[in-house]
Design an enzyme around this catalytic site. Structure first.
Site, PDB file in Angstrom:
ATOM      1  CG  HIS A   1      -1.920   0.954   1.375  1.00 61.69           C
ATOM      2  ND1 HIS A   1      -1.717   2.252   1.749  1.00 61.69           N
ATOM      3  CD2 HIS A   1      -3.257   0.844   1.165  1.00 61.69           C
ATOM      4  CE1 HIS A   1      -2.869   2.897   1.766  1.00 61.69           C
ATOM      5  NE2 HIS A   1      -3.823   2.062   1.413  1.00 61.69           N
TER       6      HIS A   1
ATOM      7  CG  ASP B   1       0.500  -2.233   6.512  1.00 60.10           C
ATOM      8  OD1 ASP B   1      -0.437  -2.198   7.334  1.00 60.10           O
ATOM      9  OD2 ASP B   1       0.442  -1.669   5.398  1.00 60.10           O
TER      10      ASP B   1
ATOM     11  CD  GLN C   1      -6.926  -4.586   4.267  1.00 64.85           C
ATOM     12  OE1 GLN C   1      -7.880  -5.264   4.638  1.00 64.85           O
ATOM     13  NE2 GLN C   1      -7.080  -3.370   3.800  1.00 64.85           N
TER      14      GLN C   1
ATOM     15  CE  LYS D   1      -7.468  -0.144   6.251  1.00 65.32           C
ATOM     16  NZ  LYS D   1      -8.140   0.193   5.005  1.00 65.32           N
TER      17      LYS D   1
ATOM     18  CB  CYS E   1      -3.770   2.832  -1.747  1.00 66.25           C
ATOM     19  SG  CYS E   1      -4.961   4.130  -1.500  1.00 66.25           S
TER      20      CYS E   1
HETATM   21  N1  PMP Z   1      -1.814  -0.663   4.607  1.00 65.82           N
HETATM   22  C1  PMP Z   1      -2.736  -1.459   4.079  1.00 65.82           C
HETATM   23  C2  PMP Z   1      -2.360  -2.856   3.684  1.00 65.82           C
HETATM   24  C3  PMP Z   1      -4.043  -1.002   3.916  1.00 65.82           C
HETATM   25  O1  PMP Z   1      -4.967  -1.796   3.388  1.00 65.82           O
HETATM   26  C4  PMP Z   1      -4.355   0.312   4.321  1.00 65.82           C
HETATM   27  C5  PMP Z   1      -5.767   0.867   4.148  1.00 65.82           C
HETATM   28  N2  PMP Z   1      -6.323   0.634   2.901  1.00 65.82           N
HETATM   29  C6  PMP Z   1      -3.353   1.105   4.878  1.00 65.82           C
HETATM   30  C7  PMP Z   1      -2.092   0.578   5.009  1.00 65.82           C
HETATM   31  C8  PMP Z   1      -3.621   2.501   5.346  1.00 65.82           C
HETATM   32  O2  PMP Z   1      -4.559   2.515   6.376  1.00 65.82           O
HETATM   33  P1  PMP Z   1      -5.168   3.879   6.917  1.00 65.82           P
HETATM   34  O3  PMP Z   1      -5.674   4.613   5.711  1.00 65.82           O
HETATM   35  O4  PMP Z   1      -6.267   3.449   7.831  1.00 65.82           O
HETATM   36  O5  PMP Z   1      -4.088   4.608   7.606  1.00 65.82           O
END
Ligand code: PMP
Length: 410
Positions: free
Chosen positions: A122, A200, A203, A226, A364
């Protein structure tokens, strides 16, 4: 027995909501999740019944808020199996990763050091590291993938290929393909080479048992929104000795013991030294209620239920003509697909017109096109409250959508 009806009744967003005049079918849970009444009520109670700041005030209300914040820190520590003082509140996963980048990497990396990432990360687990490279002269390298997956062997190969890997940072579960990595083995390899391993958990933590001590990773990051919690709050979990050694990131009130006119600052110990300013107290309280809610169902039950949903959806999707699925073998509630010859966003727009919320694009993870050879995918993602009936509506509309699109293009 998974009590789906009981669970669904606890979510106002699952109560007769519509989109485009159709019953809402929300399949974008990898992006964010709905909140149960208990979370909404906990936040409302804070605002209605005991509003005050935290930070050790001299009166009862403030003390109560302090106790609540500390109680949620304990809940998070129990949930993830860390020590209480290893839990840092952040505004979310993204801020947690930036905190590691600026607090740890900026002062520990130098020219020609390497940060190892994957092409599936991401933006939030990529761009902070790019910035650190700009500031230090370090560089990013990407681990080779094996059948779209990050494997321990490929990580070992990367350590043989690149000198000076100082940080390895991967998503525990990818947000496009939903593949889970063997975090424990990768942490071991990283440590054998004196590198730190950042996980990270955006997920994974909401979906699978994620045990900080057992995995022996150095940091885990995640967001409350999430996992049925509020937006604007998340956590960084870090080994205490690393947190203590890290440089300050945000500074201001609440993170220091004292400072003087010679610009000498004595910070508090971790985790408070990273928590400058008034915290998102309502968010923290809602986060605690979200963890209670998940615990009341059981994280293993949630994961098993999501796997059942994914199997159910895949068995139906495989019968849809012209649908390509990119991650059939993923053990998660995420399905990435396309209809042959149809741009992902058009497919998502068509589903929107039927009340179905899915995500399209690169989600993203903007280098994912190098992994799956398509510029964009449609992503359907499930959570603990998704029903098979909703999956039926989704698949039926995909099939009908195929007919509509055929008619349109012919
Ligand atoms: N890492 C991963 C794997 C994600 O899926 C996401 C959210 N889509 C993020 C980081 C960023 O999370 P946040 O926007 O809640 O900070």
């Amino acid at each position: 027995m998974y009590k789906l009806d009981e669970i669904r009744n606890q979510f106002p967003m699952l109560n007769n909501k519509t989109m485009q005049g159709q019953p809402l079918v929300f399949l974008d849970n990898a992006s964010t999740t709905f909140k149960p009444y208990s979370v909404i009520k906990a936040i409302e109670e804070y605002y209605s019944d005991y509003t005050a700041n935290h930070h050790r005030g001299d009166y009862d209300l403030c003390y109560k808020v302090d106790m609540k914040v500390q109680e949620v820190r304990r809940k998070i520590a129990n949930f993830i199996n860390s020590e209480v003082n290893e839990v840092v509140f952040t505004s979310g996963d993204t801020e947690a990763l930036n905190l590691i980048a600026y607090g740890y990497a900026l002062s520990n990396l130098k020219k020609d050091d390497v940060i190892l990432l994957s092409l599936e990360e991401h933006a939030s687990n990529t761009l902070p590291w790019y910035r650190i490279c700009e500031l230090t002269g370090a560089r990013v390298e990407f681990v080779d993938l094996e059948d779209k997956k990050i494997t321990v062997n490929k990580v070992k190969e990367a350590f043989n290929k690149y000198q000076n890997i100082k940080i390895v940072s991967f998503a525990h579960v990818g947000n496009v393909l939903g593949y889970e990595i063997d975090a424990k083995s990768i942490a071991k390899v990283a440590h054998e080479h004196n590198a730190i391993f950042v996980l990270d958990g955006a997920q994974s933590v909401p979906h699978i048992k994620t045990d900080f001590k057992d995995l022996d990773v150095d940091f885990i990051t995640f967001s409350a929104h999430k996992m049925c919690g509020p937006t604007g709050i998340g956590a960084l979990i870090g080994k205490y000795e690393l947190l203590q050694k890290m440089s300050l990131f945000k500074t201001g009130g609440g993170m220091n013991v004292k400072f003087n006119k010679n610009m000498e600052v004595i910070p508090l110990d971790a985790p408070n030294k990273f928590e400058a300013g008034t915290l998102n107290i309502a968010g923290i309280i809602g986060f605690g209620a979200a963890i209670d809610f998940i615990n009341s169902i059981g994280i293993d039950n949630i994961h098993n239920y999501e796997l059942e949903l994914a199997d159910y959806a895949l068995s139906k999707l495989e019968k849809c003509k012209d649908i390509v699925i990119y991650n059939k073998d993923s053990k998660s509630g995420i399905i990435a697909f396309n209809r042959v010859g149809v741009f992902a966003q058009d497919e998502a727009t068509l589903l929107n017109s039927k009340g179905i919320a899915v995500r399209s694009g690169q989600h993203c993870a903007k280098m994912i096109d190098e992994v799956i050879d398509t510029v964009a995918t449609v992503r359907a993602s499930f959570y603990l409250y998704t029903s098979k009936k909703e999956i039926d509506v989704f698949v039926d509309n995909l099939i009908n959508g195929g007919d509509i699109l055929d008619a349109y293009f012919k």
